[in-house]
Enzyme design. Structure first.
Site, PDB file in Angstrom:
ATOM      1  N   TYR A 297      41.176  48.811  27.883  1.00 17.11           N
ATOM      2  CA  TYR A 297      41.489  48.258  29.210  1.00 17.11           C
ATOM      3  C   TYR A 297      42.699  48.977  29.813  1.00 17.11           C
ATOM      4  O   TYR A 297      42.668  49.396  30.975  1.00 17.11           O
ATOM      5  CB  TYR A 297      41.742  46.748  29.105  1.00 17.11           C
ATOM      6  CG  TYR A 297      41.887  46.073  30.462  1.00 17.11           C
ATOM      7  CD1 TYR A 297      40.795  45.931  31.313  1.00 17.11           C
ATOM      8  CD2 TYR A 297      43.114  45.576  30.891  1.00 17.11           C
ATOM      9  CE1 TYR A 297      40.916  45.322  32.554  1.00 17.11           C
ATOM     10  CE2 TYR A 297      43.250  44.961  32.130  1.00 17.11           C
ATOM     11  CZ  TYR A 297      42.152  44.830  32.958  1.00 17.11           C
ATOM     12  OH  TYR A 297      42.278  44.228  34.192  1.00 17.11           O
TER      13      TYR A 297
ATOM     14  N   ASP B  52      25.481  47.696  40.701  1.00 19.48           N
ATOM     15  CA  ASP B  52      26.102  47.969  39.407  1.00 19.48           C
ATOM     16  C   ASP B  52      26.933  49.225  39.631  1.00 19.48           C
ATOM     17  O   ASP B  52      26.374  50.306  39.884  1.00 19.48           O
ATOM     18  CB  ASP B  52      25.023  48.192  38.338  1.00 19.48           C
ATOM     19  CG  ASP B  52      25.625  48.570  36.992  1.00 19.48           C
ATOM     20  OD1 ASP B  52      26.833  48.877  36.919  1.00 19.48           O
ATOM     21  OD2 ASP B  52      24.874  48.565  35.994  1.00 19.48           O
ATOM     22  N   VAL B  53      28.242  49.095  39.548  1.00 22.37           N
ATOM     23  CA  VAL B  53      29.110  50.230  39.920  1.00 22.37           C
ATOM     24  C   VAL B  53      28.939  51.446  39.019  1.00 22.37           C
ATOM     25  O   VAL B  53      29.400  52.539  39.362  1.00 22.37           O
ATOM     26  CB  VAL B  53      30.615  49.834  39.972  1.00 22.37           C
ATOM     27  CG1 VAL B  53      30.888  48.844  41.086  1.00 22.37           C
ATOM     28  CG2 VAL B  53      31.109  49.327  38.623  1.00 22.37           C
TER      29      VAL B  53
ATOM     30  N   LYS C 117      42.780  51.364  33.216  1.00 24.21           N
ATOM     31  CA  LYS C 117      43.580  51.019  34.399  1.00 24.21           C
ATOM     32  C   LYS C 117      44.649  52.087  34.683  1.00 24.21           C
ATOM     33  O   LYS C 117      44.988  52.338  35.840  1.00 24.21           O
ATOM     34  CB  LYS C 117      44.205  49.631  34.225  1.00 24.21           C
ATOM     35  CG  LYS C 117      43.155  48.505  34.200  1.00 24.21           C
ATOM     36  CD  LYS C 117      42.298  48.501  35.468  1.00 24.21           C
ATOM     37  CE  LYS C 117      41.312  47.361  35.512  1.00 24.21           C
ATOM     38  NZ  LYS C 117      40.525  47.341  36.768  1.00 24.21           N
TER      39      LYS C 117
ATOM     40  N   ASP D 282      27.735  43.353  44.049  1.00 19.34           N
ATOM     41  CA  ASP D 282      28.033  42.808  42.715  1.00 19.34           C
ATOM     42  C   ASP D 282      26.794  42.951  41.833  1.00 19.34           C
ATOM     43  O   ASP D 282      25.665  42.940  42.321  1.00 19.34           O
ATOM     44  CB  ASP D 282      28.443  41.337  42.789  1.00 19.34           C
ATOM     45  CG  ASP D 282      29.328  40.916  41.612  1.00 19.34           C
ATOM     46  OD1 ASP D 282      30.549  40.738  41.821  1.00 19.34           O
ATOM     47  OD2 ASP D 282      28.800  40.782  40.476  1.00 19.34           O
TER      48      ASP D 282
HETATM   49  N1  LIG Z   1      42.330  38.435  36.652  1.00 23.57           N
HETATM   50  C1  LIG Z   1      43.375  39.148  36.261  1.00 23.57           C
HETATM   51  O1  LIG Z   1      44.305  38.638  35.612  1.00 23.57           O
HETATM   52  C2  LIG Z   1      43.439  40.605  36.637  1.00 23.57           C
HETATM   53  C3  LIG Z   1      44.688  41.247  36.520  1.00 23.57           C
HETATM   54  C4  LIG Z   1      44.769  42.586  36.857  1.00 23.57           C
HETATM   55  C5  LIG Z   1      43.676  43.258  37.326  1.00 23.57           C
HETATM   56  N2  LIG Z   1      42.473  42.614  37.419  1.00 23.57           N
HETATM   57  C6  LIG Z   1      41.323  43.374  37.914  1.00 23.57           C
HETATM   58  O2  LIG Z   1      40.776  42.744  39.039  1.00 23.57           O
HETATM   59  C7  LIG Z   1      39.430  43.153  39.219  1.00 23.57           C
HETATM   60  C8  LIG Z   1      38.556  41.954  39.520  1.00 23.57           C
HETATM   61  O3  LIG Z   1      38.495  41.129  38.363  1.00 23.57           O
HETATM   62  P1  LIG Z   1      38.620  39.532  38.418  1.00 23.57           P
HETATM   63  O4  LIG Z   1      39.884  39.189  37.756  1.00 23.57           O
HETATM   64  O5  LIG Z   1      38.330  39.023  39.748  1.00 23.57           O
HETATM   65  O6  LIG Z   1      37.453  39.169  37.355  1.00 23.57           O
HETATM   66  P2  LIG Z   1      36.096  38.378  37.551  1.00 23.57           P
HETATM   67  O7  LIG Z   1      35.370  38.550  36.256  1.00 23.57           O
HETATM   68  O8  LIG Z   1      36.357  36.998  38.030  1.00 23.57           O
HETATM   69  O9  LIG Z   1      35.337  39.168  38.713  1.00 23.57           O
HETATM   70  C9  LIG Z   1      34.806  40.458  38.475  1.00 23.57           C
HETATM   71  C10 LIG Z   1      33.569  40.656  39.337  1.00 23.57           C
HETATM   72  O10 LIG Z   1      33.061  41.973  39.053  1.00 23.57           O
HETATM   73  C11 LIG Z   1      31.654  41.877  38.820  1.00 23.57           C
HETATM   74  N3  LIG Z   1      31.196  42.970  37.959  1.00 23.57           N
HETATM   75  C12 LIG Z   1      31.333  43.105  36.628  1.00 23.57           C
HETATM   76  N4  LIG Z   1      30.735  44.232  36.222  1.00 23.57           N
HETATM   77  C13 LIG Z   1      30.210  44.830  37.321  1.00 23.57           C
HETATM   78  C14 LIG Z   1      29.477  46.025  37.538  1.00 23.57           C
HETATM   79  N5  LIG Z   1      29.118  46.841  36.531  1.00 23.57           N
HETATM   80  N6  LIG Z   1      29.114  46.329  38.806  1.00 23.57           N
HETATM   81  C15 LIG Z   1      29.429  45.493  39.852  1.00 23.57           C
HETATM   82  N7  LIG Z   1      30.097  44.344  39.688  1.00 23.57           N
HETATM   83  C16 LIG Z   1      30.495  44.022  38.431  1.00 23.57           C
HETATM   84  C17 LIG Z   1      31.452  40.506  38.196  1.00 23.57           C
HETATM   85  O11 LIG Z   1      30.123  40.044  38.334  1.00 23.57           O
HETATM   86  C18 LIG Z   1      32.467  39.666  38.991  1.00 23.57           C
HETATM   87  O12 LIG Z   1      31.891  39.139  40.162  1.00 23.57           O
HETATM   88  C19 LIG Z   1      39.046  43.904  37.935  1.00 23.57           C
HETATM   89  O13 LIG Z   1      39.091  45.297  38.182  1.00 23.57           O
HETATM   90  C20 LIG Z   1      40.146  43.491  36.973  1.00 23.57           C
HETATM   91  O14 LIG Z   1      40.342  44.446  35.954  1.00 23.57           O
HETATM   92  C21 LIG Z   1      42.339  41.313  37.089  1.00 23.57           C
END
Ligand SMILES: NC(=O)c1ccc[n+]([C@@H]2O[C@H](COP(=O)([O-])OP(=O)(O)OC[C@H]3O[C@@H](n4cnc5c(N)ncnc54)[C@H](O)[C@@H]3O)[C@@H](O)[C@H]2O)c1
Length: 295
Positions: free
Chosen positions: A158, A64-65, A162, A38
């Site tokens: 976004y 950092d991805v 996706k 992360d």
């Molecule tokens: N929460 C929703 O409703 C939802 C719905 C569909 C898809 N998603 C997807 O799920 C995935 C996870 O998101 P989430 O909902 O848990 O959000 P979140 O913000 O709670 O968690 C995201 C995590 O990714 C980390 N992150 C951000 N940028 C980064 C980078 N450059 N390198 C490494 N880590 C990084 C953050 O620090 C965090 O720990 C994402 O791809 C998001 O698009 C979320």
């Protein structure tokens, strides 16, 4: 513990919280070694310590991805600690800032595309060779979204990012099948996480320098709507159990919200109907029985 996951190793990006953390715990409960990466190293350590306290095998790496060298480092560390890599979960993602086309900040689009699209490519590029090399097979799990299955007004970046993840995953299914590497794409609707606060981890290299005419009131209303939607979402732990269930039945598309079927059905119907229009076309209708060209 004996199951298809036990004793194997998963690398999970964005594992400090939300969906990534829930998946880390669910896979650890199946007996997997978990490598948590992360960008938020403070949150990462806190979450990892909680999992270690439950007796799980956890390694953490700053990641950092958008930085390919950090992906290479995490694979090296995973192999040094656990011997082999069997799974990559390309989960890290950011929501960007909703807004009109003419208000779209180029820096925000680049941030969303770099994290959500290039981050997934880099993850696969670094991990797939490590999964291939032991010959035992494995998994690539890409976290897309229902937003990858439908366009949404004011959320072009976004949705486009996706949709790219869905498309990359579809492309990799057949490519990796001969290596016994199963590719899945997870498409959730709303999940209760901190995705609506993604700006908290926005890197300096994507700072907005352009002078866009953003309507601040509209921006605030959009942010409030996003917060309400995310807070109405399912728990990440429920999503993680659903992922285990779907991986066990080798699903390519993993849905967590069956109620959204009507959205994809309407889209596919509209796409199919457009072919009827092309078939009836005076210009291209004669191509209807031509062979389909692939490569
Ligand atoms: N929460 C929703 O409703 C939802 C719905 C569909 C898809 N998603 C997807 O799920 C995935 C996870 O998101 P989430 O909902 O848990 O959000 P979140 O913000 O709670 O968690 C995201 C995590 O990714 C980390 N992150 C951000 N940028 C980064 C980078 N450059 N390198 C490494 N880590 C990084 C953050 O620090 C965090 O720990 C994402 O791809 C998001 O698009 C979320």
């Amino acid at each position: 513990m004996s199951n298809e996951f036990a004793g194997k190793t998963a690398i999970i990006s964005g594992a400090a919280g939300g969906i990534g953390l829930a998946l880390a715990e669910a896979f650890a409960e199946q007996g997997m070694n978990i490598v948590m990466g992360d960008i938020d190293t403070q949150a990462l350590q806190i979450s990892a310590d909680e999992l270690r306290a439950k007796g799980f095998n956890i390694l953490t790496c700053a990641l950092d991805v958008t930085d390919y060298a950090q992906w290479e480092d995490i694979v090296t560390s995973a192999k040094a600690q656990f011997g082999k890599v069997h799974m990559v979960v390309n989960n890290a993602g950011v929501g960007g800032t909703p807004g009109k086309i003419e208000d779209s900040e180029h820096e925000t689009w680049r941030w969303v595309m770099d994290v959500n699209v290039m981050g997934v490519l880099y993850g696969a590029q670094a991990c797939v060779p490590a999964i291939k090399e032991h010959g035992e097979g494995g998994w690539v799990l890409n976290v897309a979204s229902m937003a990858g299955m439908m366009g949404m007004p004011y959320a072009g970046a976004y949705c486009a990012s996706k949709a790219a993840v869905v498309s990359m995953s579809e492309s990799w299914v057949a490519e990796l099948q001969p290596h016994n590497i199963h590719v899945s794409v997870l498409c959730p609707a709303f999940v209760k996480t901190r995705i609506h606060e993604s700006y908290r981890n926005r890197q300096q290299k994507y700072a907005v320098t352009s002078d866009k005419r953003i309507d601040k009131d509209k921006l605030k209303a959009g942010a409030q709507a996003a917060t309400r939607a995310v807070e109405s979402g399912i728990p990440a732990t429920m999503l993680a159990q659903r992922v285990l269930e779907a991986l066990r039945s080798n699903q390519t598309y993993i849905y967590t919200h069956p109620n959204y079927r009507k959205v994809t059905s309407a889209r596919f119907k509209a796409i199919d109907h457009a072919f009827v229009d092309a078939k009836d076309s005076d210009v291209v209708g004669h191509l209807i029985n031509d062979d389909i060209v692939t490569f």
